[in-house]
Design a protein around this motif. Structure first.
Motif, PDB file in Angstrom:
ATOM      1  N   ALA A 102       0.818  -1.106   0.045  1.00 40.76           N
ATOM      2  CA  ALA A 102      -0.079   0.018   0.045  1.00 40.76           C
ATOM      3  C   ALA A 102       0.929   1.236   0.084  1.00 40.76           C
ATOM      4  O   ALA A 102       0.374   2.275  -0.118  1.00 40.76           O
ATOM      5  N   ASP A 103       1.987   1.105   0.156  1.00 41.89           N
ATOM      6  CA  ASP A 103       2.988   2.170   0.344  1.00 41.89           C
ATOM      7  C   ASP A 103       4.143   2.444  -0.645  1.00 41.89           C
ATOM      8  O   ASP A 103       5.058   3.090  -0.613  1.00 41.89           O
ATOM      9  N   ARG A 104       3.717   2.003  -1.925  1.00 39.12           N
ATOM     10  CA  ARG A 104       4.589   2.012  -3.135  1.00 39.12           C
ATOM     11  C   ARG A 104       4.735   3.455  -3.586  1.00 39.12           C
ATOM     12  O   ARG A 104       4.010   3.496  -4.574  1.00 39.12           O
ATOM     13  N   TRP A 105       5.381   4.316  -3.142  1.00 39.01           N
ATOM     14  CA  TRP A 105       5.410   5.576  -3.676  1.00 39.01           C
ATOM     15  C   TRP A 105       5.502   5.906  -4.916  1.00 39.01           C
ATOM     16  O   TRP A 105       5.087   6.758  -5.721  1.00 39.01           O
ATOM     17  N   TRP A 106       6.214   4.879  -5.622  1.00 40.83           N
ATOM     18  CA  TRP A 106       6.588   4.917  -7.124  1.00 40.83           C
ATOM     19  C   TRP A 106       5.626   4.580  -8.022  1.00 40.83           C
ATOM     20  O   TRP A 106       5.500   4.787  -9.119  1.00 40.83           O
ATOM     21  N   GLU A 107       4.614   4.153  -7.267  1.00 49.15           N
ATOM     22  CA  GLU A 107       3.285   3.823  -8.138  1.00 49.15           C
ATOM     23  C   GLU A 107       2.161   4.918  -7.673  1.00 49.15           C
ATOM     24  O   GLU A 107       0.973   4.757  -8.000  1.00 49.15           O
ATOM     25  N   GLN A 108       2.543   5.987  -7.255  1.00 48.72           N
ATOM     26  CA  GLN A 108       1.427   6.977  -6.897  1.00 48.72           C
ATOM     27  C   GLN A 108       0.794   7.423  -8.118  1.00 48.72           C
ATOM     28  O   GLN A 108       0.925   7.468  -9.252  1.00 48.72           O
ATOM     29  N   ALA A 109      -0.604   7.761  -7.700  1.00 48.40           N
ATOM     30  CA  ALA A 109      -1.508   8.483  -8.576  1.00 48.40           C
ATOM     31  C   ALA A 109      -1.304   9.852  -9.002  1.00 48.40           C
ATOM     32  O   ALA A 109      -0.827  10.697  -8.146  1.00 48.40           O
ATOM     33  N   ASP A 110      -1.371  10.289 -10.131  1.00 46.98           N
ATOM     34  CA  ASP A 110      -1.283  11.636 -10.620  1.00 46.98           C
ATOM     35  C   ASP A 110      -2.535  12.525  -9.844  1.00 46.98           C
ATOM     36  O   ASP A 110      -3.617  12.005  -9.967  1.00 46.98           O
ATOM     37  N   LEU A 111      -2.035  13.695  -9.605  1.00 47.72           N
ATOM     38  CA  LEU A 111      -3.317  14.619  -8.716  1.00 47.72           C
ATOM     39  C   LEU A 111      -4.174  14.972  -9.867  1.00 47.72           C
ATOM     40  O   LEU A 111      -4.041  15.509 -11.027  1.00 47.72           O
ATOM     41  N   THR A 112      -5.630  14.398  -9.479  1.00 48.55           N
ATOM     42  CA  THR A 112      -6.707  14.968 -10.684  1.00 48.55           C
ATOM     43  C   THR A 112      -7.686  16.106 -10.128  1.00 48.55           C
ATOM     44  O   THR A 112      -8.388  16.368 -11.073  1.00 48.55           O
ATOM     45  N   LYS A 113      -7.737  16.014  -8.858  1.00 47.03           N
ATOM     46  CA  LYS A 113      -8.535  16.998  -8.141  1.00 47.03           C
ATOM     47  C   LYS A 113      -8.075  17.619  -7.065  1.00 47.03           C
ATOM     48  O   LYS A 113      -7.536  17.186  -5.977  1.00 47.03           O
ATOM     49  N   LEU A 114      -8.053  19.021  -7.140  1.00 46.56           N
ATOM     50  CA  LEU A 114      -7.557  19.713  -6.110  1.00 46.56           C
ATOM     51  C   LEU A 114      -8.497  20.864  -5.810  1.00 46.56           C
ATOM     52  O   LEU A 114      -8.994  21.592  -6.255  1.00 46.56           O
ATOM     53  N   LEU A 115      -8.849  20.722  -4.321  1.00 52.08           N
ATOM     54  CA  LEU A 115      -9.968  21.475  -3.877  1.00 52.08           C
ATOM     55  C   LEU A 115      -9.325  22.741  -2.637  1.00 52.08           C
ATOM     56  O   LEU A 115      -8.436  22.229  -1.972  1.00 52.08           O
ATOM     57  N   LEU A 116      -9.436  24.035  -3.104  1.00 54.24           N
ATOM     58  CA  LEU A 116      -8.897  25.226  -2.370  1.00 54.24           C
ATOM     59  C   LEU A 116      -9.571  25.956  -2.085  1.00 54.24           C
ATOM     60  O   LEU A 116      -9.474  27.383  -1.553  1.00 54.24           O
ATOM     61  N   SER A 117     -11.028  25.766  -2.030  1.00 50.76           N
ATOM     62  CA  SER A 117     -12.076  26.985  -1.699  1.00 50.76           C
ATOM     63  C   SER A 117     -11.995  27.313  -0.016  1.00 50.76           C
ATOM     64  O   SER A 117     -11.412  26.545   0.525  1.00 50.76           O
ATOM     65  N   SER A 118     -12.458  28.426   0.144  1.00 46.26           N
ATOM     66  CA  SER A 118     -12.819  29.013   1.339  1.00 46.26           C
ATOM     67  C   SER A 118     -11.535  28.945   2.106  1.00 46.26           C
ATOM     68  O   SER A 118     -11.365  28.848   3.260  1.00 46.26           O
ATOM     69  N   ASN A 119     -10.560  29.735   1.335  1.00 48.47           N
ATOM     70  CA  ASN A 119      -9.131  29.965   2.141  1.00 48.47           C
ATOM     71  C   ASN A 119      -8.937  31.520   1.946  1.00 48.47           C
ATOM     72  O   ASN A 119      -9.839  32.164   1.879  1.00 48.47           O
TER      73      ASN A 119
END
Length: 601
Positions: free
Chosen positions: A73-90
């Motif tokens: 579960a911790d294989r960082w080299w198999e990480q998923a690309d970021l597809t959703k980024l929520l930065l609202s209400s900052n």
């Protein structure tokens, strides 16, 4: 050996500890984002986005620098690309050019911040499909934005934008565009290129006209131009082959828009304008209209041609200058709601107006049958008109497809009433204002044609299961009865559009209503309902009117704000503290916006 340990502590660990302490984003969130491809940083008080977020898919994670073993579960080299980024209400005032380091983003939500500009590098997010920039301080938009040709949804409402460039036309895949609450004086003709657009919101700007090219948007279903300075609507708007909802409230219109070929338009909202006259030329093209709102205008009279609106179900004429009504209004076969408050009506008794739409239409229908000298036409004596049926309006059954046996204060419906139907197709049944304790069983004889049933003002305690066999039902009125529940079998009413359950004894919202996806109106005021399920409510994507007033709702779930199809939400008279009365008074859109802002992240 001790020197080696000391060196390891300083060289290989200190940097990461310092980064972890200074970074306002918990490292666990970043680690989880590498697995899921989603990162929610809403409502964290951020004044800037940490570099570790932009470089999430570039830098080697901290645990990889340490001498530790990894599980599956911790294989960082198999990480998923970021597809959703929520930065609202900052509290973001700007966005770094490094946003381009997340090229796989599909969703970027930065609403409710203090952004005054955007980096041009946002145009490098070629995969982006949804961009939410509402509730900021943007005055202009970068050139890079118009490169996002995969964009499906763009929200720019509640900013300070004065002009939209012609480049807007490059976003050819947009199906939802919200430009409301800005400072726009005009809309570029290139808007015509957005042929995939389904929803367009231009409300609360300074528009004086609409570009003729808007007619080329053949897929547009909802157009909101409320609260502008529009004086007329170009007739070419009628060429919009899919337009279903048109909002023109709070403008400077003097006439209804003339829409000669618009056969799909269902809802037309023209309240708070300067309309004085309704002409036949404007009405004859609106035969598909189901809701016409003309409140707060200067209309002095309704033409007899109002009968052209054969599909009309709701007509709001509140606060006009109407002194009389054409009798033909009573002949509209589907009209169920007629609002006339605030008009100087002189030809209709006040007590009749207070009895509701059904009684008023019944009165107008009776006037249609009057002779020129004022005497009523006598029903022709036929084999169907027997002495025992003297109080049954056979004429209404034959010509209006209506079986009316209301206001008799009887405990059951006599068999003669149903016998009078014979083989006539009955679409409307009105048994209201009797003393019925159950639904008359013989109603099932009308199941092939019955579309509207009024059983209001009785003493009915249960709705029978076989009610679900009335497959053609569009409207049910069960107000002022003794109901506490509805059978789940009613989910079989797949055509049902409105249900009225006000003034009953429901302690919870009937679960079956969540399963009737065709519902457009639910009125369940003055019961004892303690709460609703906003997740299930959102599945009712046609629901436009929901009346929950005068119940026992202690808490309004913020997720109710996601029910964006709602155009009328009534919540007053419940014991909740939030939303406050000041917010409720601003109307449905403001309430939904407030609720969305309270959704926990």
């Amino acid at each position: 050996m001790s020197r080696f340990k000391r060196g390891a502590h300083v060289d290989s660990r200190a940097g990461f500890r310092q980064e972890k302490e200074d970074c306002p984003v918990p490292y666990g969130l970043l680690k989880a984002a590498r697995k899921s491809g989603q990162l929610n940083l809403s409502g964290r008080g951020l004044t800037e986005v940490p570099q570790s977020v932009w470089r999430l898919n570039i830098d080697t994670p901290e645990e990889a620098q340490q001498n530790v073993s990894f599980g599956a579960a911790d294989r960082w080299w198999e990480q998923a690309d970021l597809t959703k980024l929520l930065l609202s209400s900052n509290k973001l005032q700007s966005l770094s050019e490094d946003v381009k380091l997340l090229p796989a983003l599909l969703v970027l939500d930065i609403h409710d911040n203090q952004l005054s500009s955007l980096p041009d590098s946002i145009g490098d997010l070629e995969q982006l499909q949804k961009l939410i920039l509402s509730h900021n301080k943007l005055t202009e938009l970068p050139l890079g934005l118009w490169k996002l040709t995969n964009l499906r949804c763009l929200h720019l409402q509640q900013n300070l934008i004065k002009k939209i460039p012609l480049d807007l036309g490059q976003l050819v895949n947009l199906d939802e565009l919200d430009l409301s609450n800005n400072h726009l004086m005009d809309i570029p003709e290139s808007l015509a290129n957005l042929k995939s657009l389904v929803k367009l919101n231009l409300s609360c700007n300074k528009l004086q006209s609409l570009p003729p090219g808007i007619s080329e948007m053949k897929n547009l279903r909802m157009l909101d131009c409320s609260r502008n300075q529009i004086e007329s609507i170009p007739p070419v708007l009628a060429q919009m082959e899919s337009l279903e909802q048109l909002y023109l409230r709070h403008n400077k219109l003097r006439y209804l828009p003339e829409l000669p070929c618009c056969k799909t338009l269902k809802d037309l909202f023209c309240g708070n304008n300067q309309i004085e006259v309704l002409e036949a030329d404007h009405l004859k093209h609106l035969s598909a209209l189901s809701f016409l709102e003309l409140r707060d205008n200067k209309v002095k009279s309704l033409p007899e041609e109002i009968t052209l609106l054969q599909g009309l179900e709701r007509l709001d004429l509140t606060n006009n200058d109407i002194s009389s009504l054409p009798c033909g209004l009573g002949a509209l076969p589907k009209l169920k709601f007629l609002a006339l408050e605030g008009n100087p009506l002189r030809t209709i008794r006040r007590d009749l107006l207070t009895k509701g739409t059904g009684e008023l239409l019944k009165y107008l229908r009776s006037r249609i049958q009057e002779q020129p000298d004022g005497s009523l036409k006598e029903e022709p004596k036929t084999a169907m008109t027997l002495p025992s049926q003297a109080k049954i309006n056979v004429h209404a059954i034959k010509t209006l497809k209506t079986l009316d046996y209301s206001e008799k204060q009887e405990g059951s419906i006599p068999d003669e009433v149903f016998d009078a139907v014979d083989d006539s197709p009955v679409a409307n049944v009105n048994f209201s204002k009797n003393q019925l304790t159950e639904v008359p069983p013989r109603i099932m004889e009308l199941k092939d044609t019955l579309a509207d049933i009024n059983l209001g003002f009785n003493k009915i305690t249960t709705v029978p299961v076989d009610f679900s066999e009335l497959k053609q039902l569009l409207h049910i009125d069960l107000r002022n009865n003794l109901l506490t529940s509805l059978p789940m079998e009613l989910e079989g009413l797949t055509k049902l559009r409105s249900v009225i359950l006000s003034f009953n004894r429901f302690k919870s919202f009937p679960d079956v209503l969540y399963r009737i996806s065709s519902l457009e109106t639910i009125l369940i005021s003055n019961n004892q309902v303690g709460g609703i399920d906003p997740v299930q409510m959102k599945t009712l994507n046609r629901l436009s009117t929901l009346d929950l007033s005068n119940n026992d709702i202690m808490q309004v779930p913020p997720e109710l704000g996601n029910c964006t199809s709602l155009r009328a939400l009534m919540l007053d008279g419940n014991p909740f503290r939030n939303p406050r009365a000041a917010i409720l008074s601003k109307g449905t859109d403001a309430v939904l916006e407030y609720l969305r802002s309270r959704i926990p992240t």
